[in-house]
Scaffold this motif. Structure first.
Motif, PDB file in Angstrom:
ATOM      1  N   THR A  69       0.822  -1.217   0.000  1.00 54.43           N
ATOM      2  CA  THR A  69       0.000   0.000   0.000  1.00 54.43           C
ATOM      3  C   THR A  69       0.851   1.260   0.000  1.00 54.43           C
ATOM      4  OG1 THR A  69      -1.768  -1.176   1.142  1.00 54.43           O
ATOM      5  CG2 THR A  69      -1.830   1.238   1.222  1.00 54.43           C
ATOM      6  N   ALA A  70       1.881   1.317   0.835  1.00 54.23           N
ATOM      7  CA  ALA A  70       2.730   2.515   0.922  1.00 54.23           C
ATOM      8  C   ALA A  70       3.464   2.755  -0.398  1.00 54.23           C
ATOM      9  CB  ALA A  70       3.730   2.376   2.064  1.00 54.23           C
ATOM     10  N   GLU A  71       3.981   1.696  -0.999  1.00 57.20           N
ATOM     11  CA  GLU A  71       4.724   1.830  -2.250  1.00 57.20           C
ATOM     12  C   GLU A  71       3.796   2.272  -3.390  1.00 57.20           C
ATOM     13  OE1 GLU A  71       7.061  -0.817   0.415  1.00 57.20           O
ATOM     14  OE2 GLU A  71       4.947  -0.702  -0.121  1.00 57.20           O
ATOM     15  N   SER A  92      -7.232  -1.292  -5.975  1.00 54.31           N
ATOM     16  CA  SER A  92      -7.677  -0.720  -4.702  1.00 54.31           C
ATOM     17  C   SER A  92      -7.116   0.680  -4.470  1.00 54.31           C
ATOM     18  CB  SER A  92      -7.324  -1.641  -3.527  1.00 54.31           C
ATOM     19  OG  SER A  92      -5.940  -1.670  -3.321  1.00 54.31           O
ATOM     20  N   ALA A  93      -6.022   1.016  -5.149  1.00 50.73           N
ATOM     21  CA  ALA A  93      -5.443   2.358  -5.035  1.00 50.73           C
ATOM     22  C   ALA A  93      -6.043   3.331  -6.045  1.00 50.73           C
ATOM     23  CB  ALA A  93      -3.928   2.287  -5.228  1.00 50.73           C
ATOM     24  N   GLY A  94      -6.907   2.834  -6.942  1.00 49.84           N
ATOM     25  CA  GLY A  94      -7.561   3.720  -7.894  1.00 49.84           C
ATOM     26  C   GLY A  94      -6.999   3.702  -9.295  1.00 49.84           C
ATOM     27  N   PHE A  95      -6.106   2.770  -9.596  1.00 49.81           N
ATOM     28  CA  PHE A  95      -5.584   2.637 -10.959  1.00 49.81           C
ATOM     29  C   PHE A  95      -6.572   1.842 -11.803  1.00 49.81           C
ATOM     30  CE2 PHE A  95      -1.605   3.409  -8.738  1.00 49.81           C
ATOM     31  CZ  PHE A  95      -0.806   4.071  -9.661  1.00 49.81           C
ATOM     32  N   ASP A  96      -6.688   2.175 -13.080  1.00 47.41           N
ATOM     33  CA  ASP A  96      -7.335   1.296 -14.044  1.00 47.41           C
ATOM     34  C   ASP A  96      -6.276   0.280 -14.450  1.00 47.41           C
ATOM     35  OD1 ASP A  96      -9.767   2.577 -14.029  1.00 47.41           O
ATOM     36  OD2 ASP A  96      -9.357   3.770 -15.817  1.00 47.41           O
ATOM     37  N   VAL A  97      -6.632  -0.993 -14.475  1.00 50.18           N
ATOM     38  CA  VAL A  97      -5.623  -2.042 -14.632  1.00 50.18           C
ATOM     39  C   VAL A  97      -5.917  -2.937 -15.828  1.00 50.18           C
ATOM     40  CG1 VAL A  97      -4.619  -4.088 -13.517  1.00 50.18           C
ATOM     41  CG2 VAL A  97      -5.052  -2.033 -12.181  1.00 50.18           C
ATOM     42  N   ASP A  98      -4.836  -3.319 -16.499  1.00 50.44           N
ATOM     43  CA  ASP A  98      -4.884  -4.305 -17.566  1.00 50.44           C
ATOM     44  C   ASP A  98      -3.731  -5.280 -17.324  1.00 50.44           C
ATOM     45  OD1 ASP A  98      -5.818  -5.317 -20.184  1.00 50.44           O
ATOM     46  OD2 ASP A  98      -3.812  -4.703 -20.834  1.00 50.44           O
ATOM     47  N   VAL A  99      -3.984  -6.572 -17.515  1.00 50.34           N
ATOM     48  CA  VAL A  99      -2.940  -7.578 -17.319  1.00 50.34           C
ATOM     49  C   VAL A  99      -2.637  -8.239 -18.647  1.00 50.34           C
ATOM     50  CG1 VAL A  99      -2.328  -9.732 -16.151  1.00 50.34           C
ATOM     51  CG2 VAL A  99      -3.665  -7.993 -14.939  1.00 50.34           C
ATOM     52  N   THR A 100      -1.355  -8.289 -18.987  1.00 48.12           N
ATOM     53  CA  THR A 100      -0.882  -8.994 -20.161  1.00 48.12           C
ATOM     54  C   THR A 100      -0.190 -10.249 -19.671  1.00 48.12           C
ATOM     55  OG1 THR A 100      -0.512  -6.911 -21.315  1.00 48.12           O
ATOM     56  CG2 THR A 100       0.575  -8.861 -22.212  1.00 48.12           C
ATOM     57  N   ASN A 101      -0.825 -11.393 -19.888  1.00 46.09           N
ATOM     58  CA  ASN A 101      -0.231 -12.663 -19.465  1.00 46.09           C
ATOM     59  C   ASN A 101       0.752 -13.134 -20.509  1.00 46.09           C
ATOM     60  OD1 ASN A 101      -1.563 -13.281 -16.910  1.00 46.09           O
ATOM     61  ND2 ASN A 101      -3.420 -13.301 -18.143  1.00 46.09           N
ATOM     62  N   GLY A 102       1.698 -13.923 -20.088  1.00 43.77           N
ATOM     63  CA  GLY A 102       2.705 -14.456 -21.000  1.00 43.77           C
ATOM     64  C   GLY A 102       4.046 -14.427 -20.320  1.00 43.77           C
TER      65      GLY A 102
END
Length: 176
Positions: free
Chosen positions: A108-110, A153-163
């Motif tokens: 959380t802090a980072e 949870s920090a408010g970022f919109d997130v996308d994950v690229t698997n591989g």
């Protein structure tokens, strides 16, 4: 795409950054400064600030990037991410390659530091590479899930690229 002696995950991460010449970029956990060199070569008026908690890593990065440090294109800081301080919205992009703080414990802090460091719309790439076996792919998915949940949870919109490598990308929104 493999340059001699440069890990594929580092080349991939720098390519993923899509560096613009005037970008202000933060690298977390720069190690010996390989990615710094690749990014700095693409900058013209921009700057990369690289941090690492290891004094030895910062010394090695400084030697590797001496010319770019002397021009101010590269700024090095010996600090832990949670203790890193900069002006708010100082960076357009940030990235980390195989930096485990985002998935081995509560970060959380980072993540708050990165949120404040990035401008609204700024992009964060957390790259994890090296998976080759089924067990490693499962680990990569767990890493991605943990990092993605923390960023969301920090408010970022997130996308994950698997591989291989895997990347969790977060875009900083205007407010948390």
């Amino acid at each position: 795409m493999r340059a001699a002696g440069i890990p594929c995950r580092v080349l991939w991460a720098v390519d993923r950054l899509d560096v613009n010449p005037r970008d202000r970029i933060l690298e977390v956990g720069c190690g010996p400064g390989v990615a710094i060199s690749l990014v700095a070569e693409k900058l013209d008026g921009g700057r990369i600030t690289a941090i690492d908690r290891s004094t030895t890593a910062i010394e090695r990065a400084a030697r590797r990037n001496d010319a770019h440090v002397s021009t101010g294109t590269v700024v090095l800081r010996n600090t832990d991410l949670a203790k890193f301080r900069c002006d708010q919205a100082s960076f357009d992009k940030a990235f980390a390659v195989n930096v485990n703080v985002f998935w081995v414990r509560d970060a959380t802090a980072e993540i708050r530091v990165l949120w404040e460091a990035l401008r609204p719309g700024g992009i964060l790439h957390l790259v994890y590479g090296g998976a080759v076996s089924v067990h490693d792919r499962d680990k990569s998915r767990r890493v991605a899930d943990t990092a993605a949940r923390a960023l969301i949870s920090a408010g970022f919109d997130v996308d994950v690229t698997n591989g291989n490598p895997m990347c969790v990308t977060g875009v900083r929104q205007k407010s948390a």
